[in-house]
Structures are given as structure tokens and as C-alpha cells.
Design an enzyme around this catalytic site. Structure first.
Site, PDB file in Angstrom:
ATOM      1  N   GLU A  56      34.361  29.694  40.947  1.00 31.06           N
ATOM      2  CA  GLU A  56      35.688  30.300  40.766  1.00 31.06           C
ATOM      3  C   GLU A  56      36.257  30.598  42.141  1.00 31.06           C
ATOM      4  OE1 GLU A  56      35.720  34.111  38.710  1.00 31.06           O
ATOM      5  OE2 GLU A  56      37.579  34.638  39.753  1.00 31.06           O
ATOM      6  N   CYS A 106      43.980  45.608  44.108  1.00 29.92           N
ATOM      7  CA  CYS A 106      45.260  46.183  43.663  1.00 29.92           C
ATOM      8  C   CYS A 106      45.176  47.635  43.176  1.00 29.92           C
ATOM      9  CB  CYS A 106      45.959  45.294  42.641  1.00 29.92           C
ATOM     10  SG  CYS A 106      45.114  45.150  41.068  1.00 29.92           S
ATOM     11  N   ARG A 122      31.720  43.902  47.886  1.00 33.34           N
ATOM     12  CA  ARG A 122      30.956  44.008  46.635  1.00 33.34           C
ATOM     13  C   ARG A 122      29.483  43.827  46.945  1.00 33.34           C
ATOM     14  NH1 ARG A 122      34.490  40.625  42.132  1.00 33.34           N
ATOM     15  NH2 ARG A 122      36.424  41.764  42.530  1.00 33.34           N
ATOM     16  N   ASP A 144      40.860  31.723  35.213  1.00 36.70           N
ATOM     17  CA  ASP A 144      40.066  31.456  36.414  1.00 36.70           C
ATOM     18  C   ASP A 144      40.332  30.040  36.884  1.00 36.70           C
ATOM     19  OD1 ASP A 144      38.822  33.868  36.644  1.00 36.70           O
ATOM     20  OD2 ASP A 144      36.891  33.228  35.811  1.00 36.70           O
ATOM     21  N   ARG A 171      29.569  33.404  48.081  1.00 42.03           N
ATOM     22  CA  ARG A 171      29.394  34.713  47.444  1.00 42.03           C
ATOM     23  C   ARG A 171      29.000  35.703  48.528  1.00 42.03           C
ATOM     24  NH1 ARG A 171      29.543  36.333  42.570  1.00 42.03           N
ATOM     25  NH2 ARG A 171      29.555  34.205  41.790  1.00 42.03           N
ATOM     26  N   CYS A 193      48.007  40.432  38.177  1.00 43.23           N
ATOM     27  CA  CYS A 193      47.574  40.268  39.559  1.00 43.23           C
ATOM     28  C   CYS A 193      46.797  38.981  39.714  1.00 43.23           C
ATOM     29  CB  CYS A 193      46.769  41.475  40.044  1.00 43.23           C
ATOM     30  SG  CYS A 193      45.171  41.685  39.265  1.00 43.23           S
ATOM     31  N   GLU A 209      26.565  42.153  45.997  1.00 43.66           N
ATOM     32  CA  GLU A 209      26.387  40.988  45.120  1.00 43.66           C
ATOM     33  C   GLU A 209      24.935  40.677  44.774  1.00 43.66           C
ATOM     34  OE1 GLU A 209      28.409  39.271  43.371  1.00 43.66           O
ATOM     35  OE2 GLU A 209      30.408  39.423  44.216  1.00 43.66           O
ATOM     36  N   ARG A 234      36.587  31.535  49.441  1.00 43.78           N
ATOM     37  CA  ARG A 234      36.376  30.631  48.297  1.00 43.78           C
ATOM     38  C   ARG A 234      37.262  29.383  48.430  1.00 43.78           C
ATOM     39  NH1 ARG A 234      34.072  33.445  43.488  1.00 43.78           N
ATOM     40  NH2 ARG A 234      32.364  34.621  44.446  1.00 43.78           N
ATOM     41  N   ASN A 257      41.950  33.725  40.667  1.00 43.49           N
ATOM     42  CA  ASN A 257      42.268  34.041  39.274  1.00 43.49           C
ATOM     43  C   ASN A 257      43.727  34.445  39.154  1.00 43.49           C
ATOM     44  OD1 ASN A 257      41.650  36.676  40.605  1.00 43.49           O
ATOM     45  ND2 ASN A 257      42.216  37.412  38.591  1.00 43.49           N
ATOM     46  N   GLU A 283      45.930  39.501  47.720  1.00 47.21           N
ATOM     47  CA  GLU A 283      46.109  40.015  46.352  1.00 47.21           C
ATOM     48  C   GLU A 283      47.596  40.040  46.036  1.00 47.21           C
ATOM     49  OE1 GLU A 283      43.861  40.699  44.126  1.00 47.21           O
ATOM     50  OE2 GLU A 283      44.643  42.217  42.750  1.00 47.21           O
TER      51      GLU A 283
HETATM   52  P1  ATP Z   1      32.465  35.674  40.312  1.00 49.99           P
HETATM   53  O1  ATP Z   1      32.408  35.404  38.852  1.00 49.99           O
HETATM   54  O2  ATP Z   1      32.374  34.442  41.171  1.00 49.99           O
HETATM   55  O3  ATP Z   1      31.576  36.783  40.760  1.00 49.99           O
HETATM   56  P2  ATP Z   1      34.589  37.499  39.883  1.00 49.99           P
HETATM   57  O4  ATP Z   1      34.986  37.179  38.495  1.00 49.99           O
HETATM   58  O5  ATP Z   1      33.688  38.642  40.146  1.00 49.99           O
HETATM   59  O6  ATP Z   1      33.973  36.189  40.583  1.00 49.99           O
HETATM   60  P3  ATP Z   1      37.166  38.528  40.455  1.00 49.99           P
HETATM   61  O7  ATP Z   1      36.715  39.897  40.186  1.00 49.99           O
HETATM   62  O8  ATP Z   1      38.023  37.828  39.469  1.00 49.99           O
HETATM   63  O9  ATP Z   1      35.901  37.607  40.770  1.00 49.99           O
HETATM   64  O10 ATP Z   1      37.831  38.505  41.904  1.00 49.99           O
HETATM   65  C1  ATP Z   1      38.988  37.756  42.210  1.00 49.99           C
HETATM   66  C2  ATP Z   1      38.741  36.786  43.336  1.00 49.99           C
HETATM   67  O11 ATP Z   1      38.103  37.440  44.426  1.00 49.99           O
HETATM   68  C3  ATP Z   1      37.804  35.630  43.003  1.00 49.99           C
HETATM   69  O12 ATP Z   1      38.476  34.583  42.343  1.00 49.99           O
HETATM   70  C4  ATP Z   1      37.322  35.220  44.366  1.00 49.99           C
HETATM   71  O13 ATP Z   1      38.291  34.416  45.014  1.00 49.99           O
HETATM   72  C5  ATP Z   1      37.231  36.526  45.100  1.00 49.99           C
HETATM   73  N1  ATP Z   1      35.842  37.045  45.098  1.00 49.99           N
HETATM   74  C6  ATP Z   1      35.289  37.875  44.188  1.00 49.99           C
HETATM   75  N2  ATP Z   1      34.014  38.170  44.509  1.00 49.99           N
HETATM   76  C7  ATP Z   1      33.761  37.518  45.664  1.00 49.99           C
HETATM   77  C8  ATP Z   1      32.614  37.428  46.520  1.00 49.99           C
HETATM   78  N3  ATP Z   1      31.498  38.084  46.249  1.00 49.99           N
HETATM   79  N4  ATP Z   1      32.698  36.664  47.628  1.00 49.99           N
HETATM   80  C9  ATP Z   1      33.847  35.998  47.920  1.00 49.99           C
HETATM   81  N5  ATP Z   1      34.955  36.041  47.171  1.00 49.99           N
HETATM   82  C10 ATP Z   1      34.932  36.792  46.042  1.00 49.99           C
HETATM   83 ZN    ZN Z   2      44.159  42.974  40.947  1.00 53.12          ZN
HETATM   84 MG    MG Z   3      31.609  38.820  40.523  1.00 54.76          MG
END
Ligand code: ATP
Ligand code: ZN
Ligand code: MG
Length: 504
Positions: free
Chosen positions: A434, A311, A341, A421, A352, A463, A343, A470, A437, A360
Site C-alpha cells: 500500500e 490529520c 509508528r 488503498d 515499512r 483525508c 512497526e 512508499r 490511501n 496529508e
Molecule cells: P500498512 O497496512 O502498510 O501498515 P496502514 O494501513 O497502516 O499501512 P495508513 O494508516 O492508511 O497505513 O497510513 C496512510 C499512509 O501512510 C500509507 O498509505 C503509507 O503511505 C503511509 N504509511 C503508513 N505506515 C507507514 C510506515 N510504517 N512506513 C512508511 N509509510 C507508512
Molecule cells: Zn488523515
Molecule cells: Mg500499518
């Protein structure tokens, strides 16, 4: 911040000599005593503030030795003094050419346990007997930009971060789905492995990146359709297309520039698109079949990163605008591209990823509207999970990332601003994942991007990120890959899964 001491030595360079006659010198003396001294105490409690420890004149230079407590920090004292001195010297048609900072030391109490290695604008750090001394490397422009104040704020932030370490992140159960077949799931395998076996997905060339075949793509699109039909349409959402390359300016305004670095995918632009500039690189590749990374690095410029939170780049659309109250709440969503990301070691299957797909959802309104809308969204999501996807899940209140990062955890205790979450158990591993969110972000984005409301009321936003991989990971892990195991509703939406490829 008590017991903090500031020690600043500066040289004021003037346009002509200050000590060419006795009258001028004695008037300067009076100025220092009668104007400067009280000026440096103004606003501070009695006995506090900054003081001039010593000064001296040689030719065109005025040397100043300032010392202060936390009330009128020495650099503020110098800035005040410069103005006043300028006025005084103007009487003699003397101007101030510039100010040189010879040294600036800040000393404060500091816990032994909190290690500091390097700090910006600090050439040396000394830490002993519970006292920390910073030897700053600053010029006058840096003082005017309030670099020392920001440094001290940074240290406060590090203290808060250190006090958080070890404690688990704030997590509080809000809701748990319940059905009879809990703990007796229909499937106990890792869905990623199963999909690989069946040729539904294959690892792509990049890390944490997959190529999704027709069957799983059909499932992703089914998720999107469900989301649109069950949540977005009934709640009055319209679709937009958000940018996916995020320039620094966006992350500066969204706050991500404070800490995103270890997880960002960076984007670079060529310094020029002149083919001659790149000829050496092309030739090297042609001769070696190796991509010459070092040569490339010299020729590119980082302009930002790939979409991370989805966003933030949208907010440029509203930046600097005033909105009429009557268009609220604004409800838009984006599903136009990938998120990226880095990771690190945590990569696993499609759970992940370094490249993932997410819808979004963004809503904007008054505080009351935004909070209420978050609750409506949660209600609608629940119906999908219970009735169409048929999964077990729970919802938890967590401390939002930006509050933790900005040391505002206390604010989250009100439970108005923060994140819920949605998590689901993966039967094959027994771990919770997760999968989406719902966040109420308060006035963070409208403030950061200067968006105002006509009535002058506070503008809030929220948002919600729905990760398609996921959702798939959770739904397939609990219900398996056989459509017979899915609800009729879900099967109706996916239709028969397409079979396109066969391998020999
Ligand atoms: P996590 O704790 O699992 O790393 P996050 O808290 O980093 O998640 P947010 O930043 O809240 O995740 O991102 C919002 C959404 O984006 C998550 O609920 C998930 O559906 C998706 N998401 C985030 N990171 C990833 C990833 N590395 N792979 C797949 N989906 C992801
Ligand atoms: Zn957002
Ligand atoms: Mg994360």
C-alpha cells in the site's frame, strides 16, 4: 445481552438516624412499596425492570439489595432511587451523605471460545457453563459515570472482534492499471539495498529510521512537486502546518485513544524543569556514561504521542466552531514533518518504517461534496501514476480501521464511508505494498471535535495520506534507480541527481 442479570448491594448513608421512631419507619416502608417499586419499573416492558429484593435500616444506614434485567439496569435503578429517596428524607430534614457500593455482580451468556483476562473496574471474572459473572469494583461515582454500561459495550466490542478474527480483512478490487509491459518490469532488485550500495541512504541511529542523502531527497521533493502541481493546485488546496506532537486530548477526540497503544511512539515531558530535580540523573550519566532509564522514568510524564495519522491534531483548529456553508469545501494539506509508528517485526527497508514522511491531504464539506471530491482526487492520482511515475498499481476498497475498531463494519457496506488503498507490486518480492490511501471519514472528525455547519447540515470530511517513502519504494522497485529508465516528465522534475559525498 438477553438473560443478563444485575445484582447490586448498596448502603445509603444518611445524616441522621432512620429508625429512631416507628412513624418514620412505617412511612419509609410505604415509600419503598408505593414510590420506589414502581419507579424502578418505569419505562420497562410489563414484568421487567429492576426490583428491590430486600432492604433494612440500622441507625443512619439504609441497606439496599437491588436486582434487575437489562431494562432498568440496577445501577440506573439506584441512581433513580437516590433522587426520590432524597426528596422523601428531606421531609424529616435528613440528607444523604453518600452511597457505598458493597457489591455489584453482572451475569450474562458468554461463549467459551472468547477468552477474557482482565477488565477495568472488575475485581474478579468467573466463566463457566456458558455464563460469565463480573464482580465489579466500583464506587457510586463510577456508577454515575456509567462505567457498567461502558463495560458491557466493551464486551460487545470484544465479541465482534472475536467474530472477525480469522476472517481476512474486507478487501475488494476497484481498479487495476493495465499496460503492455505488465509483468516485465525494468528492475528486479530491492531498491533499499541498491540505494544503500550507492550511498543514497544510510540507516539512522533509531529503529526503522533512515538518513536520506541528496539523491533520494531530490526524488522526494519531485514527488511533492508533482503532487502539488498535478493534484493540489488544480483542486484548490492551500498548505498548512499541523502539529507533530499529539496530546491525549486529540486522540481522545479522534478515536485513536481506543486502540493506538501498541503502535504509538510516546512523548514525555519532565515533571519539572528544575535542574536540581535532574541533578542525580546528570551526575549518574557523568560517572557511568550510561543513561539511567529508570531514574528518568520516575521524573517524566507521558503527555501524548508523536504524529501517527497526521490529520487529527489539525482538527483542534476548527474545534467548537460553526462554519458558514459558503466556505465549503475546505481543502488543506500538510507536509511539515515526520510520522512515527512502532512497526514491530514488520520493518523492511524504506517500505515499512518507524519514522516516515507523508503529505496529508484533508477536505471538508457536505456529504455529497466530500464523496465527489474523493473521486476527483483518485482521478488525478491515476494520471500521475500512469503518466509521470509510470507504475502499475491497483485500488481496493478496505474496511476502515476506525470502523473495524469501533465495531461499525456494517456501515462500511454502504461504501460511502471508507478507505480506498492504492497498492503496487514490488517486482523483487512479488508482494503488494500500500503506498497511499483515500478515505472518506463521514462525520467522524467534525463530531469528535464539535465542528458544525451554519445550515445545520451534516459536515463530513476525508483525508488522503501520500507516503513519500512508499512512493519511492514502488516507483524505484518497478523502474530502477537509473534516471534513463524513468519518464522524461519525471526526469525533468528531478533534474540531474546531485552527487555530494564520496567515501574512502
Ligand atoms: P500498512 O497496512 O502498510 O501498515 P496502514 O494501513 O497502516 O499501512 P495508513 O494508516 O492508511 O497505513 O497510513 C496512510 C499512509 O501512510 C500509507 O498509505 C503509507 O503511505 C503511509 N504509511 C503508513 N505506515 C507507514 C510506515 N510504517 N512506513 C512508511 N509509510 C507508512
Ligand atoms: Zn488523515
Ligand atoms: Mg500499518
Amino acid at each position: 445481552m438477553d438473560d443478563i442479570q444485575f445484582q447490586l448491594k448498596a448502603v445509603v448513608k444518611c445524616s441522621s438516624s432512620l429508625d429512631d421512631n416507628d412513624i418514620k419507619l412505617s412511612e419509609l416502608n410505604d415509600f419503598m412499596r408505593e414510590s420506589a417499586e414502581p419507579l424502578l419499573k418505569r419505562g420497562a416492558p410489563p414484568g421487567c425492570g429492576a426490583e428491590i429484593e430486600g432492604w433494612g435500616v440500622s441507625g443512619e444506614q439504609l441497606k439496599l439489595d437491588l436486582r434487575s434485567d437489562r431494562f432498568v439496569r440496577a445501577h440506573d435503578a439506584l441512581i433513580r432511587l437516590k433522587k426520590e429517596l432524597g426528596r422523601f428524607l428531606a421531609k424529616y430534614r435528613i440528607g444523604i451523605r453518600g452511597i457505598e457500593i458493597e457489591s455489584y455482580e453482572i451475569t450474562m451468556n458468554w461463549e467459551e471460545g472468547i477468552k477474557l483476562r482482565r477488565l477495568p473496574f472488575v475485581k474478579e471474572l468467573k466463566h463457566s457453563d456458558g455464563r460469565l459473572t463480573l464482580y465489579l469494583d466500583v464506587d457510586y461515582a463510577a456508577l454515575e459515570k456509567r462505567i457498567p454500561d461502558r463495560l458491557l459495550r466493551l464486551l460487545e466490542e470484544k465479541k465482534t472482534a472475536a467474530s472477525w478474527k480469522g476472517k481476512s480483512e474486507h478487501w475488494e478490487l476497484l481498479f487495476e492499471s493495465r499496460s503492455e509491459r505488465k509483468k516485465s518490469f525494468r528492475f528486479d532488485k530491492d531498491p533499499t539495498e541498491e540505494m544503500v550500495k550507492r550511498g543514497w541512504i544510510r540507516h539512522a541511529a533509531g529503529r526503522g529510521q533512515w538518513i536520506y542523502g541528496p539523491q533520494i531527497t531530490r526524488i522526494f521533493r519531485a514527488f511533492e512537486r508533482i503532487l502539488i502541481e498535478e493534484v493540489l493546485k488544480p483542486l484548490g488546496y492551500e498548505e498548512m502546518v499541523f502539529p507533530k506532537l499529539v496530546p491525549w486530548e486529540v486522540w481522545k477526540r479522534s478515536g485513536h485513544a481506543r486502540g493506538i497503544y501498541p503502535e504509538a511512539y510516546y512523548v514525555c515531558a519532565p515533571k519539572t524543569r528544575d535542574p536540581e530535580y535532574w541533578e542525580e540523573v546528570m551526575d549518574y550519566y557523568k560517572v557511568t556514561n550510561e543513561v539511567p532509564l529508570e531514574m528518568i522514568k520516575e521524573r517524566i510524564e507521558p503527555v501524548g504521542g508523536m504524529c501517527y495519522a497526521q490529520c487529527p491534531p489539525f482538527w483542534i483548529f476548527l474545534m467548537g466552531k460553526t462554519l458558514p456553508d459558503s466556505i465549503l469545501p475546505i481543502r488543506v494539506f500538510d507536509r511539515s514533518g515526520t510520522s512515527h509508528r512502532y512497526e514491530s517485526g514488520g520493518l523492511h527497508g524504506i517500505e515499512r518504517l518507524d519514522e516516515f514522511h507523508r503529505v496529508e491531504i484533508v477536505w471538508i464539506g457536505t456529504k455529497e461534496q466530500v464523496i465527489e471530491h474523493a473521486n476527483e482526487l483518485r482521478e488525478r492520482y491515476r494520471r500521475i501514476f500512469a503518466e509521470i511515475l509510470d507504475i502499475e498499481w491497483r485500488e481496493a476498497w478496505v474496511t476502515p480501521w476506525f470502523m473495524a475498531q469501533e465495531g461499525k463494519a456494517g456501515l462500511a457496506e454502504l461504501k460511502e464511508v471508507g478507505t480506498v488503498d492504492f497498492e503496487a507490486i514490488l517486482p523483487y518480492s512479488g508482494k503488494w505494498l500500500e503506498f497511499q490511501n483515500v478515505s472518506v471519514n463521514g462525520d467522524k472528525y467534525p463530531k469528535g471535535f464539535s465542528v458544525k455547519l451554519q445550515s445545520g447540515k451534516e459536515l463530513w470530511s476525508g483525508c488522503s495520506g501520500v507516503g513519500l517513502e512508499r512512493w519511492a519504494a514502488v516507483m524505484l522497485a518497478q523502474n530502477g534507480l537509473e534516471p534513463e529508465q524513468w519518464t522524461e516528465g519525471f526526469r525533468r522534475i528531478t533534474g540531474e541527481l546531485p552527487e555530494v559525498f564520496r567515501f574512502l
